[in-house]
Enzyme design. Structure first.
Site, mmCIF file in Angstrom:
data_model
loop_
_atom_site.group_PDB
_atom_site.id
_atom_site.type_symbol
_atom_site.label_atom_id
_atom_site.label_comp_id
_atom_site.label_asym_id
_atom_site.label_seq_id
_atom_site.Cartn_x
_atom_site.Cartn_y
_atom_site.Cartn_z
ATOM 1 N N ALA A 62 0.892 -1.005 0.270
ATOM 2 C CA ALA A 62 -0.174 0.083 -0.098
ATOM 3 C C ALA A 62 1.062 0.974 0.076
ATOM 4 C CB ALA A 62 -0.543 -0.367 1.403
ATOM 5 N N GLY A 101 0.603 -5.343 1.237
ATOM 6 C CA GLY A 101 0.244 -5.333 0.159
ATOM 7 C C GLY A 101 0.379 -5.693 -1.903
ATOM 8 N N GLU A 104 0.159 -9.116 -0.787
ATOM 9 C CA GLU A 104 -1.060 -9.711 -0.967
ATOM 10 C C GLU A 104 -1.762 -9.958 -1.854
ATOM 11 O OE1 GLU A 104 -2.098 -6.372 2.472
ATOM 12 O OE2 GLU A 104 -3.533 -8.487 3.487
ATOM 13 N N GLU A 125 3.633 -5.355 7.474
ATOM 14 C CA GLU A 125 2.875 -4.592 7.830
ATOM 15 C C GLU A 125 3.163 -3.933 9.275
ATOM 16 O OE1 GLU A 125 1.826 -6.574 5.864
ATOM 17 O OE2 GLU A 125 0.832 -5.563 4.545
HETATM 18 N N1 3HC Z 1 4.355 3.461 0.462
HETATM 19 C C1 3HC Z 1 4.757 4.769 -0.629
HETATM 20 N N2 3HC Z 1 5.849 4.934 -0.389
HETATM 21 C C2 3HC Z 1 7.113 4.032 -0.654
HETATM 22 C C3 3HC Z 1 6.641 2.761 0.098
HETATM 23 C C4 3HC Z 1 5.444 2.631 0.656
HETATM 24 N N3 3HC Z 1 4.549 1.401 0.839
HETATM 25 N N4 3HC Z 1 7.329 2.290 0.029
HETATM 26 C C5 3HC Z 1 8.580 2.693 -0.053
HETATM 27 N N5 3HC Z 1 8.092 3.682 -0.634
HETATM 28 C C6 3HC Z 1 9.011 4.945 -1.275
HETATM 29 C C7 3HC Z 1 10.103 5.405 -0.333
HETATM 30 O O1 3HC Z 1 9.629 6.149 0.821
HETATM 31 C C8 3HC Z 1 11.262 6.324 -0.791
HETATM 32 O O2 3HC Z 1 10.830 7.098 -1.637
HETATM 33 P P1 3HC Z 1 12.131 8.173 -1.738
HETATM 34 O O3 3HC Z 1 12.645 7.970 -2.541
HETATM 35 O O4 3HC Z 1 10.958 9.694 -2.240
HETATM 36 O O5 3HC Z 1 12.261 8.915 0.084
HETATM 37 C C9 3HC Z 1 10.993 5.099 -2.339
HETATM 38 O O6 3HC Z 1 10.396 4.537 -1.933
HETATM 39 C C10 3HC Z 1 12.333 4.243 -2.189
HETATM 40 O O7 3HC Z 1 12.328 3.315 -0.892
HETATM 41 P P2 3HC Z 1 13.444 3.078 0.102
HETATM 42 O O8 3HC Z 1 14.778 4.329 0.013
HETATM 43 O O9 3HC Z 1 13.259 2.874 0.956
HETATM 44 O O10 3HC Z 1 14.293 2.506 -0.839
HETATM 45 P P3 3HC Z 1 14.662 1.144 -0.439
HETATM 46 O O11 3HC Z 1 15.236 0.124 -1.854
HETATM 47 O O12 3HC Z 1 16.210 1.185 0.155
HETATM 48 O O13 3HC Z 1 13.771 -0.227 0.325
HETATM 49 C C11 3HC Z 1 11.819 -1.143 0.263
HETATM 50 C C12 3HC Z 1 12.879 -0.597 -0.949
HETATM 51 C C13 3HC Z 1 12.322 -2.887 0.791
HETATM 52 C C14 3HC Z 1 10.095 -1.462 -0.278
HETATM 53 C C15 3HC Z 1 11.392 -0.661 1.646
HETATM 54 O O14 3HC Z 1 10.814 0.810 1.241
HETATM 55 C C16 3HC Z 1 10.202 -0.761 2.737
HETATM 56 O O15 3HC Z 1 10.630 -0.972 3.239
HETATM 57 N N6 3HC Z 1 9.076 -0.433 1.997
HETATM 58 C C17 3HC Z 1 7.892 -0.154 3.290
HETATM 59 C C18 3HC Z 1 7.523 -1.461 2.600
HETATM 60 C C19 3HC Z 1 6.167 -1.994 3.784
HETATM 61 O O16 3HC Z 1 6.011 -1.300 4.832
HETATM 62 N N7 3HC Z 1 4.281 -2.607 3.281
HETATM 63 C C20 3HC Z 1 3.696 -2.152 3.841
HETATM 64 C C21 3HC Z 1 2.810 -1.449 3.460
HETATM 65 S S1 3HC Z 1 1.505 -1.202 4.243
HETATM 66 C C22 3HC Z 1 0.323 -2.230 3.249
HETATM 67 O O17 3HC Z 1 1.262 -2.723 2.424
HETATM 68 C C23 3HC Z 1 -0.963 -2.720 3.526
HETATM 69 C C24 3HC Z 1 -1.336 -3.646 3.374
HETATM 70 O O18 3HC Z 1 -1.397 -4.457 4.054
HETATM 71 C C25 3HC Z 1 -3.203 -3.055 3.268
#
Ligand code: 3HC
Ligand code: NAI
Length: 697
Positions: A62, A101, A104, A125
């Protein structure tokens, strides 16, 4: 732009999630996916569907930036439901990371093919204070089994494609192009008449659920890095996959998700996620400034820090030359590096080949001249300005043109060190934290003359070795330790007022910090602070407050390394309160005319926190920190501050409130005097209902 591209490969429709850089499932992607699936289902020439991602990710889940605004339809859960409902087989082609997500979506697909190179498949998450809210807690246990699903969901840790193949999460590993492999897989399904295979249609037989599984998991949670709420709800959601129909399970998942979504813990964890990334942006440095290329690193000093820093680079695949003045010290340092790598091999953290490769990248030397080819040289010798200046003058003569010269000093003036060279633009502070191969924080100290590309090089290096780089200006202790001084000073005051070391540590740890201040000082060595107090001018009040501690040092009790400090330590290194120390502090308090009292844990935590916040505000006002979130990032990554509390500055702004914080500080100033003087910035913000984020300094 967030969208889904559609391409036909024969009878297979390939839907490609596209939202650079990691295909977060923003509104446009959700809508595109829903539309793409509906069109493919309606198109009689399409017999199967493949879902994949553009670029390096399948999808990171997400879009976290959308959380604040609230959901805009279609909800991800609905999109996944329509994907899963497809009468035509749907195959996920996992081309890169699939998280949250994103995974998922893959679980809603009927089959999954993953590229061999994929290292991150997971439901993280919990790490941002929520739970998989688009069916993940209901589908994953049905696909890989309860215990494996619980592990993934409660830890939030990802698994690799090959582990996923073993667990049944993916059906096939693709050696070559994963989309081609998934299309071929889909064609085989069509040819063999195998249709949809929906996780939602599976049931988990309650009789197969191990007795007490969920209670045991709850009992084993301990101090989870995501705080007290999210992990518990994750377990409850998975539990709901075992005792009710799928649709009811989804409902329960939604309820538990909603409980978390607005919690301060989730907000804090999400803030921490973005704060860490924000730290990499330096306002006056644009993308035109490129970091210098770093292919090899030289380190001066093979003591505690030099060896830890060496390991950090060796582990990241970067060759290191480490230099000492004495053979014995060099051998000892090299031995320590070797033992750490060998222990990593023994514990199965790395393969024997990898261990050998890391060791082969190490050169040990007694000649500073051997650093002549290094692209980056990090000095980690004794904390002595004259010595460091002498070393930098020598490095000036030895280092090649364009090499970055870094100092790991924790207190000294980086500008004075830079001035010892003819190239101060190449000099920067790289303040690692001990143990340097483990701790994620790296304060990057920008001197008055530090060139922009030198700073960017240090930032890029931090990322490459897996550290969080945060920029600090030059001042005594930089950001983290300068704030720590204020905090530790208050701890001294509370010891004299009647709180035992274990009262203070218990209160602070109970609130969530990894380690209380007294235990931390025992670990770092009480003699270190003592020496600094001897060598530097400090206020009369601080000297008075530290009198008991200085007496403890005088007894030879330097902390864990001498078996005793504030606490005594047995063979198991477990701390034991020591009545003699409590008596010593009581005696000193009496000598100072302080009437002791019991201090409530709430007051202990409040005073610790507000001293950090007040000093943090001053640091911000002076421009030593670029932003309040950088200060929080430092505390979360270097000082054991719990991410689910956001950091001291976030707490003050979002939980206490800046006006309330300022009022409390003023009240403490009335009681305790000038050490509690309100930072002018905090006063101004309280007055104007401003925020740290919007603060104009
Ligand atoms: N939403 C919005 N932006 C995101 C994102 C997300 N889920 N994941 C990464 N980004 C953005 C980062 O903020 C960053 O933005 P920037 O360049 O403007 O600073 C850019 O993408 C690149 O991210 P990283 O610098 O972190 O790049 P890495 O290669 O080091 O890491 C990653 C990539 C492993 C995907 C890491 O960004 C990460 O762990 N992201 C979060 C993943 C996450 O928590 N996903 C779950 C989301 S909640 C969800 O899905 C709810 C669902 O169950 C309903
Ligand atoms: P240490 O005493 O363990 O190691 C210093 C090493 O430098 C010794 O092995 C010594 O032989 C060597 N050395 C001295 N002069 C040298 C020279 N001219 N050339 C090459 N080597 C020389 O000290 P430690 O703890 O590793 O600290 C090093 C630096 O890191 C200091 O500036 C300290 O303030 C800083 N620092 C220390 C932290 C800690 O927790 N120990 C944390 C962050 C920074």
């Amino acid at each position: 732009m967030a969208k889904v591209d559609v391409e036909k490969r024969g009878e297979v429709a390939v839907l490609r999630l596209s939202n650079s850089p990691v295909n977060a499932l923003a509104h446009g992607v959700r809508e595109g996916l829903q539309r793409g699936v509906a069109a493919a289902v309606a198109d009689p020439s399409v017999k199967a569907i493949v879902v994949t991602g553009e670029g390096r990710a399948f999808s990171a889940g997400a879009d976290i930036t959308e959380f604040r605004a609230g959901p805009k339809p279609p909800a991800l859960g609905e999109v996944i439901a329509s994907l899963e409902a497809s009468p035509k087989p749907v195959v996920a082609a996992l081309n890169g990371l699939a998280l949250g997500g994103g995974l998922e979506v893959a679980l809603g697909c009927h089959y999954r093919v993953a590229a061999k190179s994929v290292t991150q498949l997971g439901l993280p998450e919990v790490k941002i204070g929520i739970l998989p809210g688009a069916g993940g807690t209901q589908r994953l246990p049905r696909i890989i089994g309860l215990e494996a699903a619980l592990d993934m969901i409660v830890s939030g840790n990802p698994i690799t494609a090959s582990a996923a193949a073993k667990s049944g999460l993916v059906d096939k590993i693709a050696e070559g192009d994963v989309v081609e492999a998934a299309v071929a897989f889909a064609q085989e399904l069509v040819a063999s008449g195998k249709g949809a295979r929906r996780a939602s249609e599976k049931t988990i037989d309650p009789a197969t659920v191990p007795a007490g599984l969920f209670d045991k998991k709850r009992a084993a949670l301990g101090r989870h890095p995501s705080g007290p709420l999210a992990p518990k709800n994750c377990i409850a959601a998975v539990e709901a996959s075992t005792d009710r129909p799928f649709a009811e399970g989804l409902k329960r998942e939604r309820e538990l998700f909603s409980e978390l979504a607005g919690s301060p813990y989730a907000r804090a964890l999400q803030y921490a996620f973005f704060a860490e990334r924000q730290a990499a942006n330096i306002p006056d440095i644009g993308p035109d400034v490129k970091p210098r290329e770093i292919k090899s690193v030289g380190i001066l000093g093979a003591g505690t820090m030099g060896t830890g820093i060496g390991l950090a680079f060796l582990n990241a695949g970067i060759p290191v030359t480490i230099v000492e003045t004495q053979q014995a010290a060099l051998d000892k340092g090299a031995q320590r590096i070797r033992e750490t790598i060998e222990s990593n091999v023994r514990r199965g953290r790395i393969t024997a080949d990898e261990g050998e490769a890391r060791l082969a990248r190490l050169t040990a030397s007694l000649a500073t001249e051997d650093l002549g080819t290094a692209d980056l040289i990090i000095e980690a010798v004794f904390e002595n300005l004259a010595l460091k200046k002498e070393i930098f003058a020598k490095l000036d003569a030895v280092a090649k043109t364009g090499a970055v010269l870094a100092t790991n000093t924790s207190t000294l003036d980086v500008d004075a060190i830079a001035a010892a060279t003819s190239r101060p633009g190449d000099v920067v502070g790289m303040h690692f934290f001990s143990p340097a191969n483990i701790m994620r924080l790296l304060e990057i100290v920008r001197g008055a003359a530090t060139a922009k590309d030198t700073l960017m090089t240090a930032m890029a290096v931090a990322k490459r070795i897996g550290k969080v780089g945060v920029v600090s200006g030059v001042c005594f202790g930089f950001i983290g330790n300068r704030m720590l001084e204020a905090y530790l000073e208050e701890v001294q005051a509370m010891l004299l007022e009647g709180a035992a070391p274990s009262d203070i540590d218990g209160a602070v740890e109970g609130w969530g910090l990894a380690m209380g201040p007294n235990a931390m000082m025992d670990l770092a060595g009480l003699d270190v602070g003592h020496r600094i107090r001897q060598e530097h001018a400090i206020s009369e009040e601080r000297r008075r407050l530290y009198r008991a501690t200085d007496a403890i040092v005088g007894m030879g009790r330097h902390g864990q390394k001498t078996g005793a400090g504030y606490y005594t330590y047995g063979g198991d290194r477990k701390r034991q309160p020591d009545p003699d120390i409590e008596a010593l502090i009581r005696k000193e308090a009496a000598a100072q005319g302080i009437v002791q009292r019991r201090i409530a844990p709430e007051e202990i935590v409040e005073r610790c926190l507000l001293r950090l916040v007040n000093e943090g505000a001053q640091i911000l006002d002076e421009g030593i920190a670029l932003r309040a979130s950088d200060i929080d990032t430092i505390y979360l990554n270097g000082y054991g501050f719990p991410a689910w509390r956001g950091g001291p500055m976030w707490q003050a702004e979002n939980v206490t409130g800046l006006r309330e914080a300022a009022d409390k500080i003023r009240a403490y100033e009335k009681t305790y005097g000038p050490r509690w003087s309100l930072a002018p910035l905090l006063g101004r913000l309280a007055e104007s209902s401003g925020t740290f984020t919007g603060a104009k300094t």
